[in-house]
Write a protein that holds these residues in place. Structure first.
Motif, PDB file in Angstrom:
ATOM      1  N   LEU A 117      -9.652  41.833  26.686  1.00 60.43           N
ATOM      2  CA  LEU A 117      -8.509  41.803  27.146  1.00 60.43           C
ATOM      3  C   LEU A 117      -7.908  43.447  27.644  1.00 60.43           C
ATOM      4  N   CYS A 118      -8.744  44.254  27.216  1.00 58.09           N
ATOM      5  CA  CYS A 118      -8.230  45.627  27.081  1.00 58.09           C
ATOM      6  C   CYS A 118      -8.503  45.990  28.740  1.00 58.09           C
ATOM      7  N   THR A 119      -7.801  45.515  29.756  1.00 58.31           N
ATOM      8  CA  THR A 119      -7.832  45.946  31.153  1.00 58.31           C
ATOM      9  C   THR A 119      -6.816  45.179  31.752  1.00 58.31           C
ATOM     10  N   GLY A 120      -6.375  45.403  32.964  1.00 62.86           N
ATOM     11  CA  GLY A 120      -5.447  44.870  33.866  1.00 62.86           C
ATOM     12  C   GLY A 120      -5.742  43.428  33.788  1.00 62.86           C
ATOM     13  N   THR A 121      -4.481  42.754  33.949  1.00 68.29           N
ATOM     14  CA  THR A 121      -4.623  41.154  34.128  1.00 68.29           C
ATOM     15  C   THR A 121      -5.112  40.628  35.363  1.00 68.29           C
ATOM     16  N   SER A 122      -4.799  41.236  36.370  1.00 77.95           N
ATOM     17  CA  SER A 122      -5.595  40.766  37.603  1.00 77.95           C
ATOM     18  C   SER A 122      -5.369  42.034  38.540  1.00 77.95           C
ATOM     19  N   MET A 123      -6.158  41.747  39.734  1.00 81.72           N
ATOM     20  CA  MET A 123      -6.242  42.794  40.967  1.00 81.72           C
ATOM     21  C   MET A 123      -4.803  42.788  41.310  1.00 81.72           C
ATOM     22  N   GLY A 124      -4.271  41.697  41.608  1.00 77.80           N
ATOM     23  CA  GLY A 124      -2.839  41.794  41.980  1.00 77.80           C
ATOM     24  C   GLY A 124      -2.047  42.473  41.219  1.00 77.80           C
ATOM     25  N   ILE A 125      -1.739  42.146  40.019  1.00 76.39           N
ATOM     26  CA  ILE A 125      -0.902  42.993  39.133  1.00 76.39           C
ATOM     27  C   ILE A 125      -1.186  44.610  38.923  1.00 76.39           C
ATOM     28  N   HIS A 126      -2.335  44.678  39.009  1.00 74.73           N
ATOM     29  CA  HIS A 126      -2.884  46.017  39.102  1.00 74.73           C
ATOM     30  C   HIS A 126      -2.234  46.878  40.279  1.00 74.73           C
ATOM     31  N   GLU A 127      -2.576  45.989  41.386  1.00 74.91           N
ATOM     32  CA  GLU A 127      -2.180  46.735  42.680  1.00 74.91           C
ATOM     33  C   GLU A 127      -0.623  46.865  42.812  1.00 74.91           C
ATOM     34  N   SER A 128       0.025  45.975  41.903  1.00 77.78           N
ATOM     35  CA  SER A 128       1.458  46.021  41.979  1.00 77.78           C
ATOM     36  C   SER A 128       1.809  47.278  41.375  1.00 77.78           C
ATOM     37  N   GLN A 129       1.315  47.849  40.433  1.00 75.27           N
ATOM     38  CA  GLN A 129       1.691  49.101  39.844  1.00 75.27           C
ATOM     39  C   GLN A 129       1.335  50.293  40.589  1.00 75.27           C
ATOM     40  N   SER A 130       0.204  50.552  41.290  1.00 69.10           N
ATOM     41  CA  SER A 130      -0.250  51.377  42.292  1.00 69.10           C
ATOM     42  C   SER A 130       0.704  51.471  43.282  1.00 69.10           C
ATOM     43  N   ARG A 131       1.281  50.351  43.864  1.00 65.09           N
ATOM     44  CA  ARG A 131       2.041  50.349  45.192  1.00 65.09           C
ATOM     45  C   ARG A 131       3.431  50.646  44.690  1.00 65.09           C
ATOM     46  N   PHE A 132       3.760  50.027  43.567  1.00 61.34           N
ATOM     47  CA  PHE A 132       5.287  50.418  43.257  1.00 61.34           C
ATOM     48  C   PHE A 132       5.553  52.035  42.962  1.00 61.34           C
ATOM     49  N   TRP A 133       4.438  52.385  42.468  1.00 60.24           N
ATOM     50  CA  TRP A 133       4.597  54.030  42.193  1.00 60.24           C
ATOM     51  C   TRP A 133       4.677  54.733  43.496  1.00 60.24           C
ATOM     52  N   GLU A 134       3.585  54.218  44.262  1.00 62.54           N
ATOM     53  CA  GLU A 134       3.313  54.710  45.476  1.00 62.54           C
ATOM     54  C   GLU A 134       4.432  54.681  46.613  1.00 62.54           C
ATOM     55  N   ASN A 135       5.006  53.472  46.768  1.00 65.22           N
ATOM     56  CA  ASN A 135       5.970  52.989  47.836  1.00 65.22           C
ATOM     57  C   ASN A 135       7.358  52.818  47.243  1.00 65.22           C
ATOM     58  N   MET A 136       7.515  52.103  46.319  1.00 66.27           N
ATOM     59  CA  MET A 136       8.703  52.168  45.885  1.00 66.27           C
ATOM     60  C   MET A 136       9.649  53.233  44.998  1.00 66.27           C
ATOM     61  N   ILE A 137       8.675  54.079  44.596  1.00 65.25           N
ATOM     62  CA  ILE A 137       9.307  55.075  43.968  1.00 65.25           C
ATOM     63  C   ILE A 137       8.807  56.428  44.905  1.00 65.25           C
ATOM     64  N   GLY A 138       7.346  56.581  45.209  1.00 66.98           N
ATOM     65  CA  GLY A 138       7.064  57.746  46.114  1.00 66.98           C
ATOM     66  C   GLY A 138       7.639  57.969  47.392  1.00 66.98           C
ATOM     67  N   ARG A 139       7.852  56.626  47.955  1.00 65.58           N
ATOM     68  CA  ARG A 139       8.362  56.858  49.381  1.00 65.58           C
ATOM     69  C   ARG A 139      10.042  56.357  49.500  1.00 65.58           C
TER      70      ARG A 139
END
Lengths: 506, 506
Positions: free
Chosen positions: A290-312
């Motif tokens: 369980l020591c990992t992200g729960t899914s590719m989608g949730i993982h990607e939500s975090q990279s994109r949240f920081w990149e687009n919704m904050i960074g852009r």
């Protein structure tokens, strides 16, 4: 069996999983090293090392002992004695075990060899824009996956079984709904954007930018995000990535393009988002699956949240544009912050997914989703993929590749058999927008925090709600517990309408 | 058993050893990573990974299967069918197996824990110059080693069994002889040097030297030596080291001291010498236990040959001093090459082994050798070590430590139980001088090659005679086949007399 017997079995099981996790971590480090600077003459021997360790890991995952432990722990009497986390561990392990066990070893071996050959064939094919070079491999890979699906079983649609590997619980029915709703809004929005007379200027993004300065600014922003440099490091690779070896060692890489001020920066923020997730997984989960992200989608939500919704975002640049101007002394003196903000959010349909903007990116994904779905409902043949690809690009994005290299051959995924992976990227965007809606409610001064350079409360909020749980909650549990509802594409649509309506004055 | 049976067993054995070598390589990479930049918060989990892989490796090394394979292959009928290399592999493996097998697993476990604790206690003790903090650990470690020696067996002197681990075949009798002969000549030579009115000037070595410039020059010299950067890399660590993961991946590290022009340079050449050995081991030996240096002494002979006999030679500086002057533009404008050469060869008795010059270094080793020998003949007690140490330093080097931190506590080796290791350093010097004598015969223009910057023929000669064999020849076989005689300290004495007679005008 007595309680002592139960505790002994459980302890043994946990120890066993911890050993598997150790093998995984060793292999992860070897891959990191291979990609960041291992001397090339050592690679062939190192690959054999990877083979030995991966082989041992696979053997452990399907061993008789694993089977016995799982049989014991899934018995109702025993399972009910486990705590919630232990139950998740057993359930996840059982799922992996069943999946691996159902494929005859020889078939799996053959498939590993096939995909290794296919990746090399794909590279040549892409380079020469020659689909025929890759087609026979892809046919075999699709056929093998169809066979695997039969062995694994499926519900509703064969493709569901593949989707579930990357996004547990995701189905064609759900994706048809959310992608349909998204596309219905994005396509007219894109048309309006293209018709707008208010196109951003972008020429200033393309100057020559010193690599050391780019690196310095990337490191600065990472620090602002709360990336822990005592639990990670930033290196340079051709293809940026993040790798969580354990929560105390989550490494990221980026790529510096000398003629582009944004590529390394947003790449770093993106990988930094993935890394924040992995760095903040609860220490209690170390050594478990369980020591990992729960899914590719949730993982990607975090990279994109920081990149687009904050960074852009506009508040981000209100805060950090001065720092960027100082960092590239002189190079942005005549560029107002608003121009820079609009330039970093330019929308422009293009042929290549990884170069796409935040809005059209989803359309690139839908093309691939539709094709994969049809491959596994067997309503399209591998031979017909280039034509289908080009039609859908015309239809969704209004562009046509000049050749298959920039068309159907552009992505590596299919050569490795990673069908069902692409939707994660668009799911990530939807999850991110939905979570942002909740953050804005719970941290009412969200924009103010960003504009004040106060990003840590945002990181802490996400760590509390998402990161710390690792895989102890399913993606559906995460999105529901965080936002109060299941995946809903409307939030991404709203976000797009507001952001781009403003930028393009629609 | 039929020939097919024999071939099958042999193949199985080789495969088994290859898997062990893969584990070793993985562990080697993890250690390299830990020392070069692994994030500190990930170390505790990473240490467990090392534990798992080392544990598996140890299990394989003493397994029933290993025992059976070795029993089969050492049977005269089977052994005689093996080729020379295969026989060496079997012999070496049998030796390791017997050594590991004779220690009861629990005793070995306890010893691993003890030495781990001892190393940490030693660090504190050294820091506080407090021998009493370390003494109880050292007593237990010596006792454990005496017990191991009884289990392993010994011939002549108990210490022989320990020496053999680092320098197969080396004995107290032999060391007494060679060290005696060496000391007899070195001590009066040292006295003459100290009495000489012609002391080199050295002040110009201590300026401030830009780190990037130091790095650039170190890389340049490595390239000149024939170090293959496609099979290695240079990184920075507190304690320089070389690690051969496989012949295609031999990494070295160095340390840059900003106030010393020589430290990083000669450190790099030293580790580069170790690396040349490992990079040039025959590819045929990859995946076998013979794919490594044949002994610590022969390994050290190569680092010291390159560091001292080439790097600190007059022809070397005739060739490279101009490059060094250019590299540190201006900083050596007023220093003639002869002054620089003499400065890099300054002889000065000192307290700290790792800072010692080429000549007195051997005396530092003899102090340790004498003490270790007495520890294992049980003619000295651990409690009496500080006194014995200080007496011998006075006697051999004419210096006295102000405290135990710069005396008996200075080296890490004993805390890890590495008794028998120290002599390798001095053996390396003797082997190196002996080999140089032969090279000078076989490459008559040896000095001319160096002065012409033509180091590759020297590297190729060593690769042919020494490096390629790895552990397929014993140290005695190597020194005998290269030089036509067994280890002989006279060559080192001659070398010292000529070199330092000239420098100090004796």
């Amino acid at each position: 069996m007595t309680t002592n017997g139960f505790i002994q079995k459980l302890t043994e099981f946990k120890e066993y999983l911890k050993i598997m996790k150790s093998y995984e971590e060793a292999v992860g480090l070897i891959y990191w090293d291979m990609r960041t600077g291992a001397p090339k003459k050592g690679i062939s021997t190192r690959s054999e090392v990877v083979g030995v360790l991966s082989g041992e890991l696979f053997k452990m995952s399907v061993s008789e002992k694993m089977g016995e432990m799982l049989a014991y722990l899934t018995e109702q009497d025993h399972f009910s004695k486990l705590d919630r986390i232990e139950q998740r561990i057993v359930t996840e392990s059982k799922k992996d075990y069943d999946r691996s066990k159902r494929i005859p070893p020889q078939k799996y071996q053959d498939y590993v060899v096939l995909t290794a050959q296919a990746e090399s064939a794909w590279e040549d094919a892409k380079h020469q824009s020659d689909y025929a070079m890759f087609q026979p491999y892809l046919e075999k890979i699709v056929a093998a996956n169809l066979e695997f699906i039969d062995l694994w079983g499926y519900e509703g649609h064969k493709y569901n079984t593949l989707l579930d590997m990357y996004e547990p619980g995701m189905t064609v029915a759900k994706l048809d709904q959310v992608f349909g709703a998204l596309r219905e809004k994005v396509v007219p929005l894109l048309a309006a954007i293209q018709a707008s007379p208010h196109q951003p200027k972008t020429d200033f993004l393309k100057q020559t930018f010193d690599k050391e300065k780019q690196k310095k600014f990337s490191l600065y922003i990472l620090k602002q995000m709360g990336y822990d440099f005592e639990a990670g490091r930033l290196d340079e690779t051709v293809h940026p990535f993040a790798t969580g070896l354990n929560p105390g060692d989550v490494r990221i890489t980026t790529r510096y393009l000398l003629d582009d001020v944004n590529s390394a920066l947003f790449g770093t923020i993106h990988e930094g988002g993935h890394a924040l997730y992995e760095q903040n997984i609860s220490k209690d989960l170390i050594g478990t699956p369980l020591c990992t992200g729960t899914s590719m989608g949730i993982h990607e939500s975090q990279s994109r949240f920081w990149e687009n919704m904050i960074g852009r975002s506009r508040p981000f640049w209100k805060r950090y544009y001065g720092d960027l101007q100082n960092n590239y002394s002189g190079q942005f003196d005549n560029v107002p912050v608003e121009d820079f903000y609009r330039a970093t959010n330019e929308v422009k349909p293009s042929l290549i997914r990884i170069e796409a903007d935040e809005l059209t990116y989803n359309l690139h994904i839908m093309v691939r989703y539709e094709i994969e779905k049809e491959l596994f409902s067997e309503t399209i043949r591998v031979a017909d993929l280039p034509e289908a690809w080009n039609e859908k690009y015309k239809d969704y994005l209004g562009v046509s590749p000049a050749n298959n290299g920039e068309g159907v051959l552009q992505d590596v995924h299919w050569s490795g058999g990673a069908f069902g992976y692409f939707p994660s990227y668009a799911l990530g965007n939807m999850y991110a927008a939905q979570m942002m809606r909740t953050i804005r409610k719970e941290l009412p001064d969200f924009d103010g925090l960003i504009e004040g350079g106060n990003l840590l409360p945002i990181k802490d909020w996400l760590a509390e709600k998402v990161y710390r749980h690792g895989k102890a909650l399913t993606p559906t549990e995460i999105i529901t517990s965080v936002t109060g509802e299941e995946l809903n594409p409307d939030y991404l649509v709203q976000y797009f309408n507001e952001k781009y309506g403003d930028i393009y004055k629609l």
